[in-house]
Write a protein that holds these residues in place. Structure first.
Motif, PDB file in Angstrom:
ATOM      1  N   SER A   1     173.870  58.866   4.082  1.00 15.05           N
ATOM      2  CA  SER A   1     172.657  58.715   4.891  1.00 15.05           C
ATOM      3  C   SER A   1     172.627  59.667   6.087  1.00 15.05           C
ATOM      4  CB  SER A   1     172.535  57.271   5.395  1.00 15.05           C
ATOM      5  OG  SER A   1     172.420  56.363   4.324  1.00 15.05           O
ATOM      6  N   GLY A   2     173.488  60.654   6.091  1.00 13.40           N
ATOM      7  CA  GLY A   2     173.588  61.549   7.242  1.00 13.40           C
ATOM      8  C   GLY A   2     172.312  62.300   7.555  1.00 13.40           C
ATOM      9  N   MET A   3     171.577  62.740   6.541  1.00 11.47           N
ATOM     10  CA  MET A   3     170.315  63.434   6.800  1.00 11.47           C
ATOM     11  C   MET A   3     169.269  62.475   7.357  1.00 11.47           C
ATOM     12  SD  MET A   3     169.859  66.117   3.598  1.00 11.47           S
ATOM     13  CE  MET A   3     168.401  66.881   4.315  1.00 11.47           C
ATOM     14  N   LEU A   4     169.249  61.262   6.830  1.00 11.16           N
ATOM     15  CA  LEU A   4     168.303  60.250   7.314  1.00 11.16           C
ATOM     16  C   LEU A   4     168.533  59.945   8.784  1.00 11.16           C
ATOM     17  CD1 LEU A   4     166.172  57.987   6.794  1.00 11.16           C
ATOM     18  CD2 LEU A   4     168.104  56.503   6.210  1.00 11.16           C
ATOM     19  N   TYR A   5     169.788  59.723   9.173  1.00  5.10           N
ATOM     20  CA  TYR A   5     170.081  59.377  10.566  1.00  5.10           C
ATOM     21  C   TYR A   5     169.870  60.575  11.488  1.00  5.10           C
ATOM     22  CZ  TYR A   5     171.855  54.735   9.452  1.00  5.10           C
ATOM     23  OH  TYR A   5     171.951  53.424   9.065  1.00  5.10           O
ATOM     24  N   THR A   6     170.145  61.775  10.996  1.00  2.00           N
ATOM     25  CA  THR A   6     169.879  62.965  11.810  1.00  2.00           C
ATOM     26  C   THR A   6     168.386  63.097  12.082  1.00  2.00           C
ATOM     27  OG1 THR A   6     171.836  64.128  10.956  1.00  2.00           O
ATOM     28  CG2 THR A   6     170.066  65.474  11.886  1.00  2.00           C
ATOM     29  N   GLN A   7     167.563  62.915  11.037  1.00  5.39           N
ATOM     30  CA  GLN A   7     166.115  62.971  11.233  1.00  5.39           C
ATOM     31  C   GLN A   7     165.653  61.897  12.221  1.00  5.39           C
ATOM     32  OE1 GLN A   7     162.413  63.641   8.328  1.00  5.39           O
ATOM     33  NE2 GLN A   7     163.328  61.632   7.966  1.00  5.39           N
ATOM     34  N   GLU A   8     166.241  60.695  12.133  1.00  2.53           N
ATOM     35  CA  GLU A   8     165.864  59.603  13.031  1.00  2.53           C
ATOM     36  C   GLU A   8     166.163  59.957  14.484  1.00  2.53           C
ATOM     37  OE1 GLU A   8     164.432  55.531  13.512  1.00  2.53           O
ATOM     38  OE2 GLU A   8     164.425  56.889  11.799  1.00  2.53           O
ATOM     39  N   ALA A   9     167.364  60.473  14.732  1.00  2.01           N
ATOM     40  CA  ALA A   9     167.733  60.850  16.095  1.00  2.01           C
ATOM     41  C   ALA A   9     166.808  61.938  16.625  1.00  2.01           C
ATOM     42  CB  ALA A   9     169.185  61.323  16.131  1.00  2.01           C
ATOM     43  N   LEU A  10     166.510  62.922  15.788  1.00  2.00           N
ATOM     44  CA  LEU A  10     165.661  64.028  16.231  1.00  2.00           C
ATOM     45  C   LEU A  10     164.223  63.592  16.469  1.00  2.00           C
ATOM     46  CD1 LEU A  10     167.075  66.874  13.961  1.00  2.00           C
ATOM     47  CD2 LEU A  10     167.299  66.671  16.450  1.00  2.00           C
ATOM     48  N   LEU A  11     163.771  62.549  15.778  1.00  4.42           N
ATOM     49  CA  LEU A  11     162.427  62.023  16.021  1.00  4.42           C
ATOM     50  C   LEU A  11     162.270  61.609  17.475  1.00  4.42           C
ATOM     51  CD1 LEU A  11     159.665  60.861  15.060  1.00  4.42           C
ATOM     52  CD2 LEU A  11     160.901  58.753  14.501  1.00  4.42           C
ATOM     53  N   TYR A  12     163.227  60.827  17.985  1.00  4.06           N
ATOM     54  CA  TYR A  12     163.122  60.336  19.361  1.00  4.06           C
ATOM     55  C   TYR A  12     163.367  61.459  20.367  1.00  4.06           C
ATOM     56  CZ  TYR A  12     163.597  56.115  16.613  1.00  4.06           C
ATOM     57  OH  TYR A  12     163.427  55.157  15.649  1.00  4.06           O
ATOM     58  N   LYS A  13     164.323  62.340  20.073  1.00  3.99           N
ATOM     59  CA  LYS A  13     164.567  63.466  20.977  1.00  3.99           C
ATOM     60  C   LYS A  13     163.314  64.342  21.102  1.00  3.99           C
ATOM     61  CE  LYS A  13     169.515  63.843  19.804  1.00  3.99           C
ATOM     62  NZ  LYS A  13     170.107  63.512  21.099  1.00  3.99           N
ATOM     63  N   THR A  14     162.637  64.567  19.979  1.00  2.00           N
ATOM     64  CA  THR A  14     161.449  65.415  19.995  1.00  2.00           C
ATOM     65  C   THR A  14     160.289  64.734  20.702  1.00  2.00           C
ATOM     66  OG1 THR A  14     162.172  66.451  17.926  1.00  2.00           O
ATOM     67  CG2 THR A  14     159.861  66.737  18.552  1.00  2.00           C
ATOM     68  N   ALA A  15     160.114  63.438  20.477  1.00  2.00           N
ATOM     69  CA  ALA A  15     159.051  62.717  21.180  1.00  2.00           C
ATOM     70  C   ALA A  15     159.250  62.779  22.692  1.00  2.00           C
ATOM     71  CB  ALA A  15     159.001  61.269  20.709  1.00  2.00           C
ATOM     72  N   VAL A  16     160.491  62.660  23.137  1.00  2.00           N
ATOM     73  CA  VAL A  16     160.769  62.787  24.573  1.00  2.00           C
ATOM     74  C   VAL A  16     160.391  64.184  25.059  1.00  2.00           C
ATOM     75  CG1 VAL A  16     162.611  62.880  26.307  1.00  2.00           C
ATOM     76  CG2 VAL A  16     162.539  60.982  24.681  1.00  2.00           C
ATOM     77  N   ALA A  17     160.712  65.212  24.256  1.00  2.00           N
ATOM     78  CA  ALA A  17     160.362  66.582  24.657  1.00  2.00           C
ATOM     79  C   ALA A  17     158.852  66.758  24.760  1.00  2.00           C
ATOM     80  CB  ALA A  17     160.953  67.576  23.660  1.00  2.00           C
ATOM     81  N   VAL A  18     158.101  66.145  23.835  1.00  2.00           N
ATOM     82  CA  VAL A  18     156.637  66.227  23.887  1.00  2.00           C
ATOM     83  C   VAL A  18     156.115  65.598  25.173  1.00  2.00           C
ATOM     84  CG1 VAL A  18     154.496  65.382  22.836  1.00  2.00           C
ATOM     85  CG2 VAL A  18     156.313  66.315  21.383  1.00  2.00           C
TER      86      VAL A  18
ATOM     87  N   GLU B   1     172.085  69.640  -1.616  1.00  2.00           N
ATOM     88  CA  GLU B   1     173.365  69.655  -2.327  1.00  2.00           C
ATOM     89  C   GLU B   1     174.433  70.430  -1.562  1.00  2.00           C
ATOM     90  OE1 GLU B   1     170.965  73.227  -3.759  1.00  2.00           O
ATOM     91  OE2 GLU B   1     170.579  71.106  -3.289  1.00  2.00           O
ATOM     92  N   ASP B   2     174.014  71.252  -0.609  1.00  2.00           N
ATOM     93  CA  ASP B   2     174.966  72.023   0.197  1.00  2.00           C
ATOM     94  C   ASP B   2     175.364  71.317   1.490  1.00  2.00           C
ATOM     95  OD1 ASP B   2     174.856  74.058  -1.688  1.00  2.00           O
ATOM     96  OD2 ASP B   2     173.252  75.142  -0.629  1.00  2.00           O
ATOM     97  N   TRP B   3     174.830  70.125   1.754  1.00  2.00           N
ATOM     98  CA  TRP B   3     175.164  69.359   2.958  1.00  2.00           C
ATOM     99  C   TRP B   3     176.682  69.203   3.038  1.00  2.00           C
ATOM    100  CZ3 TRP B   3     172.357  67.600   7.038  1.00  2.00           C
ATOM    101  CH2 TRP B   3     172.830  66.509   7.779  1.00  2.00           C
ATOM    102  N   PRO B   4     177.332  69.736   4.071  1.00  2.00           N
ATOM    103  CA  PRO B   4     178.792  69.797   4.063  1.00  2.00           C
ATOM    104  C   PRO B   4     179.511  68.503   4.446  1.00  2.00           C
ATOM    105  CG  PRO B   4     177.933  70.883   6.014  1.00  2.00           C
ATOM    106  CD  PRO B   4     176.739  70.483   5.186  1.00  2.00           C
ATOM    107  N   TRP B   5     178.759  67.512   4.909  1.00  2.00           N
ATOM    108  CA  TRP B   5     179.416  66.312   5.418  1.00  2.00           C
ATOM    109  C   TRP B   5     179.478  65.182   4.396  1.00  2.00           C
ATOM    110  CZ3 TRP B   5     175.783  69.136   8.232  1.00  2.00           C
ATOM    111  CH2 TRP B   5     176.329  69.922   9.254  1.00  2.00           C
ATOM    112  N   ASN B   6     178.804  65.352   3.253  1.00  2.00           N
ATOM    113  CA  ASN B   6     178.872  64.375   2.180  1.00  2.00           C
ATOM    114  C   ASN B   6     178.355  65.025   0.894  1.00  2.00           C
ATOM    115  OD1 ASN B   6     177.530  61.987   0.490  1.00  2.00           O
ATOM    116  ND2 ASN B   6     179.137  61.106   1.778  1.00  2.00           N
ATOM    117  N   ASP B   7     179.095  64.827  -0.187  1.00  2.00           N
ATOM    118  CA  ASP B   7     178.728  65.482  -1.447  1.00  2.00           C
ATOM    119  C   ASP B   7     177.523  64.851  -2.129  1.00  2.00           C
ATOM    120  OD1 ASP B   7     180.830  67.257  -1.173  1.00  2.00           O
ATOM    121  OD2 ASP B   7     182.227  66.047  -2.364  1.00  2.00           O
ATOM    122  N   HIS B   8     177.148  63.643  -1.701  1.00  2.00           N
ATOM    123  CA  HIS B   8     176.059  62.928  -2.369  1.00  2.00           C
ATOM    124  C   HIS B   8     175.013  62.471  -1.358  1.00  2.00           C
ATOM    125  CE1 HIS B   8     178.557  62.922  -5.966  1.00  2.00           C
ATOM    126  NE2 HIS B   8     179.554  62.452  -5.229  1.00  2.00           N
ATOM    127  N   VAL B   9     174.697  63.340  -0.410  1.00  2.00           N
ATOM    128  CA  VAL B   9     173.750  62.970   0.628  1.00  2.00           C
ATOM    129  C   VAL B   9     172.367  62.726   0.032  1.00  2.00           C
ATOM    130  CG1 VAL B   9     173.007  65.324   1.212  1.00  2.00           C
ATOM    131  CG2 VAL B   9     172.996  63.544   2.978  1.00  2.00           C
TER     132      VAL B   9
END
Length: 423
Positions: free
Chosen positions: A310-327, A362-370
């Motif tokens: 779920s690393g991509m999912l959680y990264t997107q989630e964190a960036l959602l709030y960081k970006t909203a703050v920037a806006v 498929e190239d995500w380096p932190w998990n082979d089955h992201v």
């Protein structure tokens, strides 16, 4: 492909009740006059005597926590009861302004005019908004006391979403029923939810803190639009809402070093700004900057990439709030878009990294089955700011970004969408 059903993939928009379009057309006809009146120089935020400084968090993040939701501390079994008094007087109802958070009434009038003229993405976004309004305009609120959440959904999530949706519709189309019901939803929670349960700033087991952090800004977004008309949102309404925001909601904000804390930072910024608490705004911005220090120079957010498949999912989630703050910070004259952290990381670098692997998960380096998640509302805001071609396909895949999701950052095609340049 987004998981929600798409009736407009063939270029057709969802069916919309025809009675709303005369309203939109009327808005379009007067938009130049209204917008000229509203788009005045926006006043700086004038600090008022600060509210009680409880649970607003430190400008220094806590130590890194496990990506699991099982911290060492246990929450109290008793509800957290709102204080009966605060330090400093309750601010008087301020002059009506239209500075906005993710959008403003003036901007929504302009988007209504563009939609009426058939321009995209505004036409799809407004059609989506009106279609959703027809589904929720009569839906009753379901306030609870104490406010307690298990999981990531529930009545607090749906009611904040409905209030914001209806306020957006009121500001866009002028539908008085939408504005009145948005007000009713907010005030139902203000009058009922006098305490919270299962909240703690730094614990991963306190789901209520996460859900309040994610969703309570939606009530502020709604009220900010409604408050431009005192016949819709009265001084008495505002006084009650401010007291509730200060004593019940803000103390519950999360302060973890992962996406929970990013959501908490968004709530602190939005809540403090609405209360006119400049010191609280400054603390929220300092928290945002301190968490930028956790992003590597390559753009990785280790607290999120460690979440396995779920690393991509959680990264997107964190960036959602960081970006909203920037806006929101940008609308207040604070540039977070170009900030760089202690490790060389930046908001742009983190979004770029996610965009790169979006094409080749498929190239995500932190998990082979992201798992690659559905595109979230983050991408609309990021593309509107940078217009990076690398984001274009992701934006188009997710459009229109409407009410779906589990946070206050919704409807970003309506609030931020611009035409996407395609090769």
């Amino acid at each position: 492909m987004s998981s929600r059903a798409r009736s407009d993939r063939g270029g057709r928009r969802p069916p919309v009740r025809s009675r709303f379009w005369p309203i939109v057309a009327a808005v379009a006809a007067i938009v130049l006059v209204v917008s000229g009146a509203l788009l005045v120089a926006q006043p700086a935020i004038a600090p008022t005597p600060p509210p009680t400084d409880v649970a607003l968090g430190s400008s220094t993040p806590t130590s890194a926590t496990s990506p699991t939701d099982t911290p060492s501390a246990s929450p109290s079994g008793s509800p957290s009861v709102a204080p009966t008094s605060t330090v400093g007087p309750t601010p008087s109802f301020p002059p009506a302004t239209d500075r906005g958070y993710l959008t403003s009434v003036a901007e929504l009038h302009q988007r209504a005019a563009a939609a009426s003229a058939g321009h995209e993405p505004e036409a799809d976004a407004v059609a989506d908004l009106i279609d959703r309004t027809t589904k929720v305009v009569d839906a009753p609120p379901h306030p609870e006391n104490p406010l307690s959440v298990r999981g990531t959904n529930g009545v607090f999530v749906s009611d904040t979403a409905n209030a914001y949706t209806l306020a957006l519709d009121w500001a866009t189309t002028g539908d008085p029923a939408a504005g009145a019901h948005a007000r009713d939803i907010v005030l139902a929670w203000v009058r009922t939810a006098r305490s919270t349960r299962n909240t703690c700033a730094t614990g991963g087991q306190c789901q209520t803190s996460l859900v309040i952090s994610r969703n309570a800004p939606g009530f502020v977004f709604a009220v900010d639009l409604l408050a431009t008309d005192r016949s819709v949102w009265t001084p008495a309404d505002d006084q009650a809402f401010r007291a509730w925001l200060r004593t019940v909601i803000l103390p519950a904000a999360s302060d973890r070093t992962n996406n929970w804390g990013d959501a908490g930072t968004l709530l602190r910024l939005v809540g403090s700004d609405y209360l006119g608490d400049q010191a609280g705004v400054d603390r929220a911005i300092a928290l945002w900057r301190s968490r930028l220090d956790l992003i590597t120079s390559e753009g990785e957010i280790p607290e999120e990439t460690r979440r396995g498949h779920s690393g991509m999912l959680y990264t997107q989630e964190a960036l959602l709030y960081k970006t909203a703050v920037a806006v929101i910070a940008g609308r207040r004259g604070i540039d977070l878009w170009s900030a760089t952290g202690a490790r060389g990381g930046s908001l742009k670098g983190a979004i770029d990294l996610l965009a790169d692997y979006w094409v080749h998960p498929e190239d995500w380096p932190w998990n082979d089955h992201v798992d690659r998640p559905d595109p979230g509302p983050l991408w609309e805001m990021a593309y509107a700011h940078w217009q990076d071609p690398a984001y274009a396909a992701i934006v188009l895949e997710g459009r229109p970004f409407g009410p779906d999701g589990h946070s206050a950052v919704r409807w970003t095609t309506l609030t931020s969408g611009i035409p996407v340049a395609t090769p």
